[in-house]
Write an enzyme that holds these catalytic residues in place. Structure first.
Site, short mmCIF file in Angstrom:
data_model
loop_
_atom_site.label_atom_id
_atom_site.label_comp_id
_atom_site.label_asym_id
_atom_site.label_seq_id
_atom_site.Cartn_x
_atom_site.Cartn_y
_atom_site.Cartn_z
CG HIS A 115 -1.90 -1.16 0.99
ND1 HIS A 115 -3.27 -0.96 1.11
CD2 HIS A 115 -1.91 -2.44 1.31
CE1 HIS A 115 -3.70 -2.29 1.07
NE2 HIS A 115 -3.02 -3.09 1.32
CE1 TYR A 141 -0.35 -4.34 7.86
CE2 TYR A 141 -1.44 -3.32 9.39
CZ TYR A 141 -1.23 -3.85 8.24
OH TYR A 141 -2.47 -4.30 7.58
#
Length: 364
Positions: A64, A331
């Site tokens: 992303h 993450y």
């Protein structure tokens, strides 16, 4: 898969991802889940698989990578207060910082309507712990567990000779994971909308809402647009057209979504994100998200944030879905890597996010 593109450095760019998280919490889940044991899927292994699948890196999120920052508020309806004691579900206005992005690991990729779109949010209630959420526009996640994810990333490996994935390897992944077929077909038949503003964004994973008495209610949720939904325009194009349309939409008027909670029915699989829930499940309209400003990630309020789905306030806890730990750990490692790298300018620059001069004069 998104098309190959070239950024300011002239480097070849490519595909895939998810994005961001804080260390201690994620490491605890990784250790508890045995990720750090020999022969298990580790953070470094996942980062290597993303790299081989074309993730650009170099200071950007490993997935992303192309995005913009947005700000606004969330106004609770009060309807979810009976199932969760979380401050966000009480009748109040909560400041929000968020991010829209394309689900590819390429920060300069050309916008494509079929590429996964994401909405990530940080809810910041006054005098209460914050909540972070990361959502995608496919309605279901076609991965069951950590091994599925690792196998999928491996199937997306780029062949250096062709600059593309090997179709035989991609086909072999599908053949070896027949339990994911229903989810993949569900996503393949989703409506591709005209842009970020009229899309629906799904939590994908399940969470447990905790009430004042300690009762737990399993839910998934979706951000459903108030804006009219239009199909993707086949004639639209341009490297950044989806982001340019979003910027124009927000400058024209605030954008809104309803947060719709879906309560798990008796036969719904709470801990398997690849399973489709029943159409007749109970839903709760928990409130309205309003986004009123947009900024470039070059200095924007979302740039240094990680939208770890395990940053949860009292009143919301993680389910036993193993993909939640995977996302949190990935993450964390992505954030650690990009924090130590020099970053090139974003594709969506500060100048691109400014309101047109005529509009600025009108508002002043």
């Amino acid at each position: 898969m998104a098309a190959k593109s070239t950024g300011p450095s002239g480097s070849a760019l490519r595909w895939l991802g998810v994005a961001a998280a804080p260390a201690a919490l994620a490491l605890g889940f990784l250790w508890a889940g045995g990720w750090l044991s020999p022969n298990r899927v580790t953070q470094d292994r996942l980062m290597a698989e993303l790299h081989d699948a074309g993730s650009y890196g170099q200071g950007f999120r490993r997935a992303h990578s192309k995005g913009v920052c947005v700000t606004g508020r969330f106004d609770a309806s009060g309807a979810a207060a009976s199932v969760s004691k979380a401050a966000i579900f009480q009748e109040q206005s909560v400041p929000v910082v968020g991010r829209f992005a394309l689900g590819a690991g390429q920060p300069y990729v050309t916008d494509n309507p079929a590429t996964v779109r994401s909405m990530a949010l940080r809810f910041m209630p006054k005098d209460a712990p914050e909540w972070r959420a990361a959502m995608n526009n496919p309605p279901v996640l076609p991965l069951r567990d950590v091994q599925d994810a690792s196998d999928f990333f491996s199937s997306q490996r780029i062949d250096p000779a062709t600059g593309k994935t090997d179709p035989a390897r991609v086909k072999a992944f599908g053949a070896a994971h027949p339990w994911l077929q229903a989810a993949a077909e569900k996503n393949a038949h989703r409506v591709i909308t005209s842009g970020f503003a009229d899309d629906t964004y799904h939590s994908l994973n399940s969470f447990l809402l905790v009430g004042e008495t300690g009762t737990k209610t399993a839910v998934r949720w979706a951000m459903v647009p108030v804006q009219p939904v239009a199909p993707a325009d086949a004639a639209a194009g341009g490297r950044d057209y989806l982001f340019q349309r979003l910027i124009a939409d927000i400058h024209d008027h605030p954008l809104q979504w309803h947060m719709v909670l879906t309560v798990a029915g008796p036969h719904d699989a709470v801990n398997d994100p690849s399973q489709i829930w029943a159409d007749g499940d109970q839903t709760i309209d928990a409130g309205t998200l309003t986004l009123s400003a947009v900024e470039s990630e070059d200095g924007g309020p979302c740039t240094g944030l990680t939208f770890d789905p395990l940053i949860l306030p009292p009143g919301i806890v993680a389910s036993a879905d193993p993909i939640l730990q995977l996302r949190s750990g990935a993450y964390m490692r992505s954030f650690s890597l990009r924090s130590g790298e020099k970053r090139e300018p974003s594709a969506i620059t500060p100048a691109m996010t400014q309101a047109p001069a005529a509009e600025s004069e009108k508002k002043s």
